[in-house]
Design a protein around this motif. Structure first.
Motif, PDB file in Angstrom:
ATOM      1  N   GLU A 220     -52.355  -3.490  28.156  1.00 22.65           N
ATOM      2  CA  GLU A 220     -52.689  -2.728  29.352  1.00 22.65           C
ATOM      3  C   GLU A 220     -51.492  -1.930  29.855  1.00 22.65           C
ATOM      4  O   GLU A 220     -51.638  -1.099  30.731  1.00 22.65           O
ATOM      5  CB  GLU A 220     -53.152  -3.667  30.467  1.00 22.65           C
TER       6      GLU A 220
ATOM      7  N   ASN B 232     -48.494  10.702  41.251  1.00 21.66           N
ATOM      8  CA  ASN B 232     -49.080  11.530  40.198  1.00 21.66           C
ATOM      9  C   ASN B 232     -49.629  10.615  39.109  1.00 21.66           C
ATOM     10  O   ASN B 232     -48.922  10.258  38.172  1.00 21.66           O
ATOM     11  CB  ASN B 232     -48.047  12.499  39.627  1.00 21.66           C
ATOM     12  N   ALA B 233     -50.892  10.236  39.228  1.00 31.07           N
ATOM     13  CA  ALA B 233     -51.504   9.288  38.294  1.00 31.07           C
ATOM     14  C   ALA B 233     -51.551   9.829  36.868  1.00 31.07           C
ATOM     15  O   ALA B 233     -51.621   9.048  35.908  1.00 31.07           O
ATOM     16  CB  ALA B 233     -52.909   8.926  38.767  1.00 31.07           C
ATOM     17  N   GLU B 234     -51.483  11.128  36.704  1.00 36.26           N
ATOM     18  CA  GLU B 234     -51.524  11.717  35.358  1.00 36.26           C
ATOM     19  C   GLU B 234     -50.296  11.318  34.536  1.00 36.26           C
ATOM     20  O   GLU B 234     -50.363  11.280  33.311  1.00 36.26           O
ATOM     21  CB  GLU B 234     -51.623  13.242  35.456  1.00 36.26           C
ATOM     22  N   GLU B 235     -49.178  11.019  35.198  1.00 36.46           N
ATOM     23  CA  GLU B 235     -47.968  10.637  34.473  1.00 36.46           C
ATOM     24  C   GLU B 235     -48.184   9.352  33.672  1.00 36.46           C
ATOM     25  O   GLU B 235     -47.607   9.184  32.603  1.00 36.46           O
ATOM     26  CB  GLU B 235     -46.797  10.465  35.446  1.00 36.46           C
ATOM     27  N   PHE B 236     -49.002   8.448  34.183  1.00 37.23           N
ATOM     28  CA  PHE B 236     -49.274   7.187  33.466  1.00 37.23           C
ATOM     29  C   PHE B 236     -49.882   7.470  32.098  1.00 37.23           C
ATOM     30  O   PHE B 236     -49.519   6.851  31.107  1.00 37.23           O
ATOM     31  CB  PHE B 236     -50.207   6.298  34.301  1.00 37.23           C
ATOM     32  N   LYS B 237     -50.790   8.430  32.034  1.00 43.40           N
ATOM     33  CA  LYS B 237     -51.478   8.754  30.783  1.00 43.40           C
ATOM     34  C   LYS B 237     -50.535   9.353  29.746  1.00 43.40           C
ATOM     35  O   LYS B 237     -50.844   9.356  28.560  1.00 43.40           O
ATOM     36  CB  LYS B 237     -52.628   9.718  31.064  1.00 43.40           C
ATOM     37  N   GLN B 238     -49.407   9.884  30.195  1.00 45.52           N
ATOM     38  CA  GLN B 238     -48.456  10.515  29.280  1.00 45.52           C
ATOM     39  C   GLN B 238     -47.483   9.506  28.658  1.00 45.52           C
ATOM     40  O   GLN B 238     -46.732   9.852  27.750  1.00 45.52           O
ATOM     41  CB  GLN B 238     -47.680  11.597  30.021  1.00 45.52           C
TER      42      GLN B 238
ATOM     43  N   ILE C 113     -48.546   4.202  24.468  1.00 44.43           N
ATOM     44  CA  ILE C 113     -49.343   2.977  24.375  1.00 44.43           C
ATOM     45  C   ILE C 113     -48.528   1.972  23.558  1.00 44.43           C
ATOM     46  O   ILE C 113     -47.525   2.325  22.929  1.00 44.43           O
ATOM     47  CB  ILE C 113     -50.724   3.226  23.730  1.00 44.43           C
TER      48      ILE C 113
ATOM     49  N   ASP D  63     -55.563   1.911  41.488  1.00 45.74           N
ATOM     50  CA  ASP D  63     -55.513   3.361  41.300  1.00 45.74           C
ATOM     51  C   ASP D  63     -54.273   4.009  41.892  1.00 45.74           C
ATOM     52  O   ASP D  63     -53.876   5.094  41.482  1.00 45.74           O
ATOM     53  CB  ASP D  63     -56.745   4.024  41.922  1.00 45.74           C
TER      54      ASP D  63
ATOM     55  N   GLN E 223     -50.611  -0.517  35.771  1.00 38.97           N
ATOM     56  CA  GLN E 223     -51.274  -0.120  37.006  1.00 38.97           C
ATOM     57  C   GLN E 223     -51.829  -1.357  37.689  1.00 38.97           C
ATOM     58  O   GLN E 223     -52.547  -2.150  37.082  1.00 38.97           O
ATOM     59  CB  GLN E 223     -52.392   0.866  36.717  1.00 38.97           C
TER      60      GLN E 223
ATOM     61  N   ARG F 221     -48.112   0.581  29.627  1.00 34.49           N
ATOM     62  CA  ARG F 221     -47.611   1.788  28.987  1.00 34.49           C
ATOM     63  C   ARG F 221     -46.097   1.681  28.975  1.00 34.49           C
ATOM     64  O   ARG F 221     -45.507   0.934  29.764  1.00 34.49           O
ATOM     65  CB  ARG F 221     -48.045   3.031  29.751  1.00 34.49           C
TER      66      ARG F 221
END
Length: 129
Positions: free
Chosen positions: A6, A108-114, A117, A21, A18, A8
């Motif tokens: 889970e 900036n929640a988008e940073e997590f996706k970057q 994994i 949210d 996380q 990153r």
């Protein structure tokens, strides 16, 4: 209980999970603590500090070296792991759970996706060996 899948990761060897949210918990990886050796001091950003992704969020000193820790995400520090003030060795003993460093309110929640994994992070470590 969280699992490592889970989380990153960064190429600077920080992990992020996380909490919800808007909140995330940050620490250093097992690889990082092994490279540092016995940790003797942890200094984290202060509660209320605003961080941008990539900025220094603290310092870890070990018997080998002192290393800056970089925030993987932008946000405001809402909690620091106060147990590390008196027992920094917790980072060595349990880097993915009890040895977490700070919690932030993410801006900036988008940073997590970057972030990397788990598989990509461990592939990155193998490339460096």
């Amino acid at each position: 209980m969280t699992t490592k899948t889970e989380m990153r990761y960064t190429k600077d060897h920080e992990w992020v999970i996380q909490i919800d949210d808007q909140k995330a918990r940050i620490g250093i990886t097992d690889f990082a603590q092994e490279q540092l050796g016995d940790i003797v001091f942890v200094e984290s950003a202060e509660v209320g500090s605003e961080l941008k992704a990539g900025e220094t969020m603290g310092t870890i000193e070990s018997v080998k070296a002192a290393s800056d820790i970089y925030s993987p995400l932008s946000g405001r520090v809402i909690t620091v792991n106060e147990a590390l003030e008196h027992e920094p060795e917790i980072v060595n003993e349990d880097p993915f759970h009890a040895g977490w460093l700070i919690e932030i309110e993410v801006t900036n929640a988008e940073e997590f996706k970057q972030l990397l994994i788990e598989k990509d992070y461990y592939d990155f470590i193998k490339e460096g060996e």
